[in-house]
Design an enzyme around this catalytic site. Structure first.
Site, short mmCIF file in Angstrom:
data_model
loop_
_atom_site.label_atom_id
_atom_site.label_comp_id
_atom_site.label_asym_id
_atom_site.label_seq_id
_atom_site.Cartn_x
_atom_site.Cartn_y
_atom_site.Cartn_z
N ASP A 107 0.86 -1.15 -0.06
CA ASP A 107 0.04 -0.11 0.10
C ASP A 107 0.75 1.14 -0.16
OD1 ASP A 107 -2.39 1.86 0.71
OD2 ASP A 107 -1.41 1.80 2.79
N ASP A 127 -1.85 -0.35 5.80
CA ASP A 127 -2.33 0.51 7.16
C ASP A 127 -3.84 0.81 7.24
OD1 ASP A 127 -2.33 2.61 5.23
OD2 ASP A 127 -2.49 4.04 6.87
N ASP A 144 -0.10 5.12 1.09
CA ASP A 144 -0.02 6.18 2.29
C ASP A 144 -0.19 5.36 3.35
OD1 ASP A 144 -0.55 9.15 1.08
OD2 ASP A 144 -1.54 7.80 -0.20
O1 LIG Z 1 -4.27 3.34 -0.45
P1 LIG Z 1 -3.39 4.22 0.20
O2 LIG Z 1 -2.41 4.47 -0.74
O3 LIG Z 1 -3.19 4.34 1.65
O4 LIG Z 1 -4.37 5.65 -0.03
C1 LIG Z 1 -5.60 5.87 0.88
C2 LIG Z 1 -5.64 7.35 0.81
O5 LIG Z 1 -4.32 7.99 1.21
C3 LIG Z 1 -4.18 9.32 1.24
O6 LIG Z 1 -4.71 9.94 2.19
C4 LIG Z 1 -4.17 9.79 3.64
O7 LIG Z 1 -2.60 10.09 3.47
C5 LIG Z 1 -2.82 11.60 3.39
C6 LIG Z 1 -1.16 12.01 3.19
O8 LIG Z 1 -0.52 11.30 4.39
C7 LIG Z 1 -3.52 12.22 4.78
O9 LIG Z 1 -3.12 13.60 4.59
C8 LIG Z 1 -4.84 11.81 4.76
O10 LIG Z 1 -5.31 12.03 5.99
C9 LIG Z 1 -4.90 10.07 4.64
O11 LIG Z 1 -6.17 9.74 4.57
C10 LIG Z 1 -4.71 10.08 -0.11
O12 LIG Z 1 -4.58 11.53 -0.20
C11 LIG Z 1 -6.14 9.71 -0.54
O13 LIG Z 1 -6.48 10.03 -1.77
C12 LIG Z 1 -6.29 8.03 -0.52
O14 LIG Z 1 -7.48 7.59 -0.64
#
Ligand SMILES: O=P(O)(O)OC[C@H]1O[C@H](O[C@H]2O[C@H](CO)[C@@H](O)[C@H](O)[C@H]2O)[C@H](O)[C@@H](O)[C@@H]1O
Length: 377
Positions: free
Chosen positions: A121, A312, A123
């Site tokens: 994954d 995560d 983020d």
């Molecule tokens: O599947 P992932 O790669 O984990 O993506 C899930 C979401 O991740 C991002 O948002 C998350 O991370 C951001 C940066 O650290 C944070 O600001 C936010 O609060 C988190 O939810 C991304 O911006 C989303 O579009 C994804 O869906």
């Protein structure tokens, strides 16, 4: 009010106080820090269906959003007995989901002679969680570790972000990329592991593209007055970030998002880490993407494959569940807090993910070296 396109956040059966006391792993993320019976009450409250809560759906979402609020956690942390309670919960949880670093040798010994396939994954796994989604950069050291892993094992990045955006962050060719929670997969024509006549582009939600763009515009408009709110177009899904919105405005924000969604019964809403995710109702998720990628790589019916998925977030649970149901490979949850999961192991943060990846490379190299030495003897 009923709304079929809204997925109840963490729809779980109501948990009794006694059940919580006996099942320390049944904790929301992060766990309430109020300790004892009041902690159990908080847990119970979180898992009540929104329709059971006064005020209906929007309040249910706000409860769920608050349960992951650091402000709440900090305020409650002043209570000393809660910390002790929390420590006990954490150690019970890590017994159940041991550290993948602590169990590294044991894990690896079960993979000898088999093909490991890595799924990562982005983020919160490869990059730390930060306030601005556009600044969620991974470190060069992490990039180098992922690159090394991909030298030895087929490696896929599976993200909620749109594919081009996650590629711009990772910047590594030779990997497989699945964006939009697996709804946008690209398998290149020729890789180390596959030689296809042409590249495969799999986009099971392509018919939703105009609708998603429309909703993205509507959400931009509806949320523009909320300071700190951010709407992100992830091609086949839209993220509404509330990490930087003051908690007092969350209810109003959810109301606005739901008012847009009401017009789109073919879309649904789920919740991630301080983000509301709007996506098509199709039966496709990160778990299906994992299966699709395994098949594309020629491992569909292979007994000697060990898929390892590290993630995560709640959306990663679909992939962990697939591995659990297949009885093949294992999931590793990245979390500092006890959290109900389908993963088998845990890691605390991206720094530990990097350590795990580097140890994996080292282990593979030492195996190859041993094999070479044997061949010369
Ligand atoms: O599947 P992932 O790669 O984990 O993506 C899930 C979401 O991740 C991002 O948002 C998350 O991370 C951001 C940066 O650290 C944070 O600001 C936010 O609060 C988190 O939810 C991304 O911006 C989303 O579009 C994804 O869906």
């Amino acid at each position: 009010m009923t709304n079929q396109n809204v997925v109840v956040p963490e729809a779980m059966p109501t948990i009794t106080v006694a059940a919580v006391a006996n099942s320390p792993s049944l904790l929301p993320y992060p766990p309430p820090r109020s300790g004892g019976a009041s902690a159990a009450a908080a847990i119970r409250k979180k898992y009540l269906s929104p329709v059971e809560l006064n005020g209906g759906w929007a309040n249910g979402w706000v409860e769920s959003m608050k349960a992951s609020s650091p402000t709440h956690a900090k305020a409650a942390a002043a209570l000393a007995p809660a910390l002790e309670y929390e420590q006990k919960e954490l150690s019970a949880w890590t017994m159940r989901y041991p550290s993948a670093l602590g169990k590294f040798e044991q894990i690896m010994s079960s993979t000898v002679g088999k093909q490991i396939v890595m799924f990562l994954d982005y983020d919160g796994t490869l990059s730390p969680i930060v306030d601005d989604p556009d600044s969620a950069f991974m470190t060069d050291a992490m990039r180098a570790a992922v690159k090394e892993v991909a030298r030895y094992f087929p490696t896929a990045i599976v993200s909620g972000r749109c594919r081009s955006k996650v590629f711009d962050f990772v910047k590594l060719s030779g990997l497989y990329y699945a964006g939009s929670h697996g709804m946008d997969i690209k398998v290149p024509k020729k890789t180390k592991y596959t030689k296809k006549k042409r590249a495969v582009l799999f986009q099971p939600a392509s018919e939703f593209l105009p609708m998603i763009n429309e909703v993205h515009k509507a959400l931009l408009e509806k949320t523009k007055s909320f300071e700190g709110a951010k709407v992100e177009n992830n091609k086949f899904c839209v993220s509404v970030h509330f990490r930087c919105v003051v908690e007092e405005s969350w209810k109003e924000l959810v109301d606005e998002v739901l008012s847009v969604l009401k017009e789109y019964p073919k879309l649904r809403m789920t919740q991630g880490r301080k983000v509301l995710e709007i996506r098509p109702t199709i039966k496709w998720d990160k778990g299906k993407a994992l299966e699709f990628l395994l098949e594309s790589l020629g491992f569909a019916n292979c007994k000697d494959v060990v898929p390892v998925y590290i993630g995560d977030d709640r959306t990663d649970e679909d992939a962990f569940k697939v591995l659990r149901d297949r009885g093949q490979g294992f999931g590793i949850l990245v979390s500092k807090f006890p959290k109900e999961t389908n993963a088998a192991y845990s890691l605390r943060e991206p720094a530990e993910v990097m350590e795990f990846l580097l140890r994996l490379v080292e282990w593979k190299r030492s195996l190859s070296l041993k094999a070479c030495t044997r061949a010369f003897l």
